[in-house]
Design a protein around this motif. Structure first.
Motif, PDB file in Angstrom:
ATOM      1  N   PRO A 484      41.477 -15.383  -2.955  1.00  0.00           N
ATOM      2  CA  PRO A 484      41.040 -16.043  -1.724  1.00  0.00           C
ATOM      3  C   PRO A 484      41.552 -15.378  -0.455  1.00  0.00           C
ATOM      4  O   PRO A 484      41.484 -15.971   0.610  1.00  0.00           O
ATOM      5  N   VAL A 485      42.073 -14.143  -0.566  1.00  0.00           N
ATOM      6  CA  VAL A 485      42.616 -13.524   0.637  1.00  0.00           C
ATOM      7  C   VAL A 485      41.568 -13.462   1.727  1.00  0.00           C
ATOM      8  O   VAL A 485      41.804 -13.754   2.860  1.00  0.00           O
ATOM      9  N   ASN A 486      40.346 -13.049   1.402  1.00  0.00           N
ATOM     10  CA  ASN A 486      39.278 -13.136   2.395  1.00  0.00           C
ATOM     11  C   ASN A 486      37.941 -13.514   1.780  1.00  0.00           C
ATOM     12  O   ASN A 486      36.945 -13.550   2.477  1.00  0.00           O
ATOM     13  N   LEU A 487      37.938 -13.758   0.470  1.00  0.00           N
ATOM     14  CA  LEU A 487      36.766 -14.304  -0.214  1.00  0.00           C
ATOM     15  C   LEU A 487      35.533 -13.407  -0.134  1.00  0.00           C
ATOM     16  O   LEU A 487      34.405 -13.885  -0.138  1.00  0.00           O
ATOM     17  N   LEU A 488      35.737 -12.119  -0.061  1.00  0.00           N
ATOM     18  CA  LEU A 488      34.612 -11.196  -0.131  1.00  0.00           C
ATOM     19  C   LEU A 488      34.480 -10.705  -1.560  1.00  0.00           C
ATOM     20  O   LEU A 488      35.313  -9.945  -2.034  1.00  0.00           O
ATOM     21  N   PRO A 489      33.455 -11.131  -2.313  1.00  0.00           N
ATOM     22  CA  PRO A 489      33.332 -10.723  -3.719  1.00  0.00           C
ATOM     23  C   PRO A 489      33.306  -9.200  -3.840  1.00  0.00           C
ATOM     24  O   PRO A 489      32.621  -8.512  -3.106  1.00  0.00           O
ATOM     25  N   LYS A 490      34.067  -8.712  -4.779  1.00  0.00           N
ATOM     26  CA  LYS A 490      34.123  -7.268  -4.965  1.00  0.00           C
ATOM     27  C   LYS A 490      34.100  -6.923  -6.445  1.00  0.00           C
ATOM     28  O   LYS A 490      33.175  -6.368  -6.954  1.00  0.00           O
ATOM     29  N   HIS A 491      35.183  -7.268  -7.150  1.00  0.00           N
ATOM     30  CA  HIS A 491      35.286  -6.937  -8.567  1.00  0.00           C
ATOM     31  C   HIS A 491      34.969  -8.168  -9.409  1.00  0.00           C
ATOM     32  O   HIS A 491      35.507  -9.236  -9.186  1.00  0.00           O
ATOM     33  N   THR A 492      34.112  -8.018 -10.378  1.00  0.00           N
ATOM     34  CA  THR A 492      33.834  -9.103 -11.324  1.00  0.00           C
ATOM     35  C   THR A 492      34.191  -8.690 -12.735  1.00  0.00           C
ATOM     36  O   THR A 492      34.211  -9.510 -13.640  1.00  0.00           O
ATOM     37  N   ASN A 493      34.505  -7.412 -12.901  1.00  0.00           N
ATOM     38  CA  ASN A 493      34.843  -6.883 -14.224  1.00  0.00           C
ATOM     39  C   ASN A 493      36.293  -7.198 -14.548  1.00  0.00           C
ATOM     40  O   ASN A 493      37.203  -6.777 -13.846  1.00  0.00           O
ATOM     41  N   SER A 494      36.517  -7.945 -15.605  1.00  0.00           N
ATOM     42  CA  SER A 494      37.880  -8.347 -15.964  1.00  0.00           C
ATOM     43  C   SER A 494      38.722  -7.174 -16.429  1.00  0.00           C
ATOM     44  O   SER A 494      39.925  -7.301 -16.596  1.00  0.00           O
ATOM     45  N   SER A 495      38.076  -6.009 -16.641  1.00  0.00           N
ATOM     46  CA  SER A 495      38.808  -4.843 -17.127  1.00  0.00           C
ATOM     47  C   SER A 495      39.314  -3.951 -15.988  1.00  0.00           C
ATOM     48  O   SER A 495      39.648  -2.802 -16.203  1.00  0.00           O
ATOM     49  N   LEU A 496      39.304  -4.480 -14.766  1.00  0.00           N
ATOM     50  CA  LEU A 496      39.810  -3.729 -13.628  1.00  0.00           C
ATOM     51  C   LEU A 496      41.199  -3.168 -13.951  1.00  0.00           C
ATOM     52  O   LEU A 496      42.123  -3.911 -14.250  1.00  0.00           O
ATOM     53  N   SER A 497      41.354  -1.851 -13.900  1.00  0.00           N
ATOM     54  CA  SER A 497      42.620  -1.233 -14.275  1.00  0.00           C
ATOM     55  C   SER A 497      43.653  -1.397 -13.165  1.00  0.00           C
ATOM     56  O   SER A 497      43.301  -1.550 -11.988  1.00  0.00           O
ATOM     57  N   LEU A 498      44.907  -1.338 -13.549  1.00  0.00           N
ATOM     58  CA  LEU A 498      45.968  -1.426 -12.558  1.00  0.00           C
ATOM     59  C   LEU A 498      45.950  -0.214 -11.634  1.00  0.00           C
ATOM     60  O   LEU A 498      46.294  -0.326 -10.453  1.00  0.00           O
ATOM     61  N   GLU A 499      45.585   0.940 -12.165  1.00  0.00           N
ATOM     62  CA  GLU A 499      45.484   2.129 -11.319  1.00  0.00           C
ATOM     63  C   GLU A 499      44.463   1.909 -10.199  1.00  0.00           C
ATOM     64  O   GLU A 499      44.734   2.193  -9.024  1.00  0.00           O
ATOM     65  N   GLN A 500      43.294   1.391 -10.564  1.00  0.00           N
ATOM     66  CA  GLN A 500      42.259   1.152  -9.560  1.00  0.00           C
ATOM     67  C   GLN A 500      42.671   0.016  -8.637  1.00  0.00           C
ATOM     68  O   GLN A 500      42.393   0.049  -7.433  1.00  0.00           O
ATOM     69  N   PHE A 501      43.337  -0.984  -9.192  1.00  0.00           N
ATOM     70  CA  PHE A 501      43.833  -2.095  -8.390  1.00  0.00           C
ATOM     71  C   PHE A 501      44.783  -1.580  -7.321  1.00  0.00           C
ATOM     72  O   PHE A 501      44.717  -2.002  -6.157  1.00  0.00           O
ATOM     73  N   CYS A 502      45.708  -0.668  -7.689  1.00  0.00           N
ATOM     74  CA  CYS A 502      46.658  -0.093  -6.730  1.00  0.00           C
ATOM     75  C   CYS A 502      45.917   0.585  -5.586  1.00  0.00           C
ATOM     76  O   CYS A 502      46.232   0.377  -4.413  1.00  0.00           O
ATOM     77  N   LYS A 503      44.918   1.390  -5.915  1.00  0.00           N
ATOM     78  CA  LYS A 503      44.195   2.153  -4.892  1.00  0.00           C
ATOM     79  C   LYS A 503      43.346   1.253  -4.000  1.00  0.00           C
ATOM     80  O   LYS A 503      43.281   1.440  -2.784  1.00  0.00           O
ATOM     81  N   ASP A 504      42.686   0.267  -4.610  1.00  0.00           N
ATOM     82  CA  ASP A 504      41.770  -0.584  -3.850  1.00  0.00           C
ATOM     83  C   ASP A 504      42.480  -1.594  -2.966  1.00  0.00           C
ATOM     84  O   ASP A 504      41.973  -1.952  -1.896  1.00  0.00           O
ATOM     85  N   THR A 505      43.613  -2.092  -3.435  1.00  0.00           N
ATOM     86  CA  THR A 505      44.267  -3.198  -2.720  1.00  0.00           C
ATOM     87  C   THR A 505      45.513  -2.759  -1.959  1.00  0.00           C
ATOM     88  O   THR A 505      46.271  -3.601  -1.488  1.00  0.00           O
ATOM     89  N   VAL A 506      45.758  -1.450  -1.823  1.00  0.00           N
ATOM     90  CA  VAL A 506      46.969  -0.992  -1.152  1.00  0.00           C
ATOM     91  C   VAL A 506      47.008  -1.488   0.297  1.00  0.00           C
ATOM     92  O   VAL A 506      46.016  -1.485   1.018  1.00  0.00           O
ATOM     93  N   MET A 507      48.179  -1.953   0.683  1.00  0.00           N
ATOM     94  CA  MET A 507      48.436  -2.413   2.046  1.00  0.00           C
ATOM     95  C   MET A 507      49.750  -1.815   2.507  1.00  0.00           C
ATOM     96  O   MET A 507      50.476  -1.194   1.734  1.00  0.00           O
TER      97      MET A 507
END
Length: 589
Positions: A484-507
């Protein structure tokens, strides 16, 4: 000065006033030696000119004023009387303010990550989440610092700004979860940097009031220091004739009305200009003053003082990634209090509160798009339009959806580095900076391992009361990447890798540093290599971010170098006096 001041000063020197009483005595919104730059003289003279009244600049100025006249030029205003700065529950309000007079100046790195730099007396200590912790003994040794003076300098800072936090349920759950999964030992409450799990200090007192580096100015000699607010330095002036190499001797600055002023060093071989303008401001100002890569300076029609290719190089920002955990029970508002220091190079921390991500308790959570922390789209897609849409979506959702908090990890170092360049010759504009997040594969590896620890904490028994039983980690991870950080749908695949998560959500966690590295731009005494009477003392000199959070060490460095400079001058004066006496004796014969 009134009688009360001298009584207070005597009590401080005698050590009979506690730190809490000392802080309480400084409730006036500004110091008597602080004034708006519009009232400054057109030309003035000082022993020391400090550019930047921030995290390092304030303790440095206070210390040097014990013996010498000091001018502090701060481009921002005073933090006192601004509840968006002083109150814990208003955290992020200043960071969300994008007006030209905001105490936080937003910038976006070339990587696309939204960030912020301080524009206020006290610097980043007026904007951050408050966590106070020292660096490691290894860092001290590698920096070549004197361990005893480092410890004394930390204590000097801590008497005024550091407190033990009130640890409540959410932070306790994170702490106990870290211990349960093996981030050991339990180090309890400590300022020290130790492997395992600990409760660190905070610059928020027990009333939730912030104590910033600006509070350290109460140590200053009020008759020897002048602090000018809304004073933007445009360049450092150098004397080149009759000297073996360029010698800094003054600065040009403008006040809020645009009127030009000049401040010069008094005659004396030991007097100096010290740049403490931060990791963006210090390399930027050196370049504007003609110290930097020659080709880059020529492209901006800047007269070259010194061809110094290392200025602006080695810029780093510690990447932060987090997982949002909705809670079935209310969570207290808390910023960073607990940290897990792993042995593989990742730090685990947490922030939370009732609707903390953007609801009714506070509209400015630590990971809210209102302050630019937009983790739901990859960095390059974090446009102003995306921010606005995120905020609109967030405000349309039932506030109970935001009840809970974040558990985050920060990569040590980092190893990945980038660079800084001028955009224009206007010192009010942000330079262009690239951090190259996760360019080094070891940084990405540490992010993955850190997030694995975060997930284990969430699944721990100790933390179970704050997690819905029907929300497995895969759901929480995708929830963070979509809502719910901003509620913009992006990933629906439950297999989202941690590597991709790191790159996509880096702050950012606002711990950027570099640009004026020791050994390349400055020497071990923080003197700018190749010129005289100029030093840089702030986080721009760091190769790595010290400890889990750097503010304690940056404040310490200001005090540390102030004491070193005073001691150096004392020794030099004694030597000169001895030489004079020897000469007199020789002349008798």
């Amino acid at each position: 000065m009134g009688v009360w001041w001298w009584k207070l000063l005597f009590a401080i020197l005698a050590g009979i006033i506690s730190s809490s009483e000392l802080c309480a005595s400084q409730n006036d919104p500004k110091y008597r030696f602080t004034q708006n730059a519009t009232s400054a003289a057109e030309i003035s003279y000082y022993d020391y000119i400090i550019i930047g009244g921030g995290t390092a600049g304030c303790p440095l100025a206070a210390t040097l004023s014990e013996k010498y006249s000091v001018l502090v030029l701060e481009r921002g205003g005073s933090p006192y009387g601004n509840p968006n700065i002083t109150n814990l529950t208003s955290f992020g309000a200043a960071l969300s303010d994008t007006s030209p007079t905001s105490p936080a100046q937003r910038f976006i790195s070339q990587d696309g990550v939204i960030n912020s730099r301080a524009r206020v007396l006290g610097g980043g200590t007026c904007l951050n989440a408050g966590f106070y912790t020292r660096t490691s003994p290894q860092y001290v040794r590698e920096a070549g610092w004197d361990g005893r003076l480092v410890n004394e300098s930390y204590l000097w800072v801590e008497k005024v700004v550091a407190f033990e936090p009130d640890v409540q349920q959410w932070q306790s759950g994170v702490r106990d979860g870290l211990l349960e999964i093996g981030v050991l030992p339990n180090n309890g409450f400590t300022y020290d940097h130790i492997y395992g799990t600990k409760v660190g200090g905070t610059i928020f007192d027990h009333h939730g009031d912030r104590h910033s580096a600006a509070d350290l100015l109460q140590y200053a000699n009020p008759t020897s220091i002048t602090v000018l607010l809304h004073a933007t330095v445009h360049r450092i002036m150098f004397r080149t004739k009759g000297v073996s190499r360029p010698r800094a001797h003054g600065v040009v600055f403008r006040d809020a009305s645009g009127r030009k002023h000049k401040a010069y060093l008094k005659h004396g071989s030991k007097n100096e200009i010290i740049v403490s303008a931060g990791a963006l401001g210090s390399p930027q100002l050196l370049m504007l003053s003609g110290i930097g890569p020659a080709d880059h300076l020529r492209a901006h029609n800047i007269r070259i003082t010194l061809d110094q290719p290392w200025v602006g190089q080695g810029m780093s920002d510690n990447p932060m990634n987090a997982i949002f955990v909705p809670s079935p029970v209310p969570v207290e508002v808390s910023l960073i209090q607990v940290v897990g220091i792993t042995n593989f190079g990742s730090y685990i921390e947490a922030a939370g509160g009732e609707n903390f991500a953007g609801g009714s308790t506070t509209d400015y959570g630590m990971l809210s798009p209102k302050i630019g922390q937009l983790s739901t789209v990859p960095p390059k897609q974090r446009t102003q339009e995306a921010l606005s849409k995120a905020i609109e979506s967030m405000e349309s959702v039932d506030k109970t959806a935001f009840r809970g908090g974040f558990i985050l990890e920060k990569v040590i170092g980092p190893i990945s580095t980038g660079h800084l360049e001028l955009k224009t010759r206007d010192p009010n504009e942000n330079p262009l900076v690239t951090f190259n997040y996760f360019q080094d594969p070891q940084d990405l590896e540490r992010c993955v391992k850190g997030l694995s620890i975060v997930e284990k904490v969430i699944e721990s028994k100790a933390f179970s009361q704050f997690k819905y039983p029907n929300m497995p980690i895969s759901v929480l991870r995708n929830l963070t990447a979509s809502a719910p950080v901003n509620l913009l749908p992006k990933h629906t695949n439950s297999s989202l890798s941690l590597e991709q998560f790191c790159k996509d959500t880096v702050m950012t966690i606002w711990h950027y540093h570099g640009g004026c590295h020791v050994g390349k731009v400055v020497d071990r005494d923080y003197k700018v290599i190749g010129v005289d009477a100029l030093r840089v003392i702030d986080g721009s000199t760091f190769n790595y971010s010290p400890g889990t959070n750097p503010q304690a060490t940056v404040m310490m460095l200001g005090r540390y170098m102030g004491v070193k400079i005073l001691n150096e001058r004392l020794v030099a004066s004694a030597a000169e006096s001895l030489d004079d006496r020897t000469s007199i004796q020789e002349n008798k014969y």
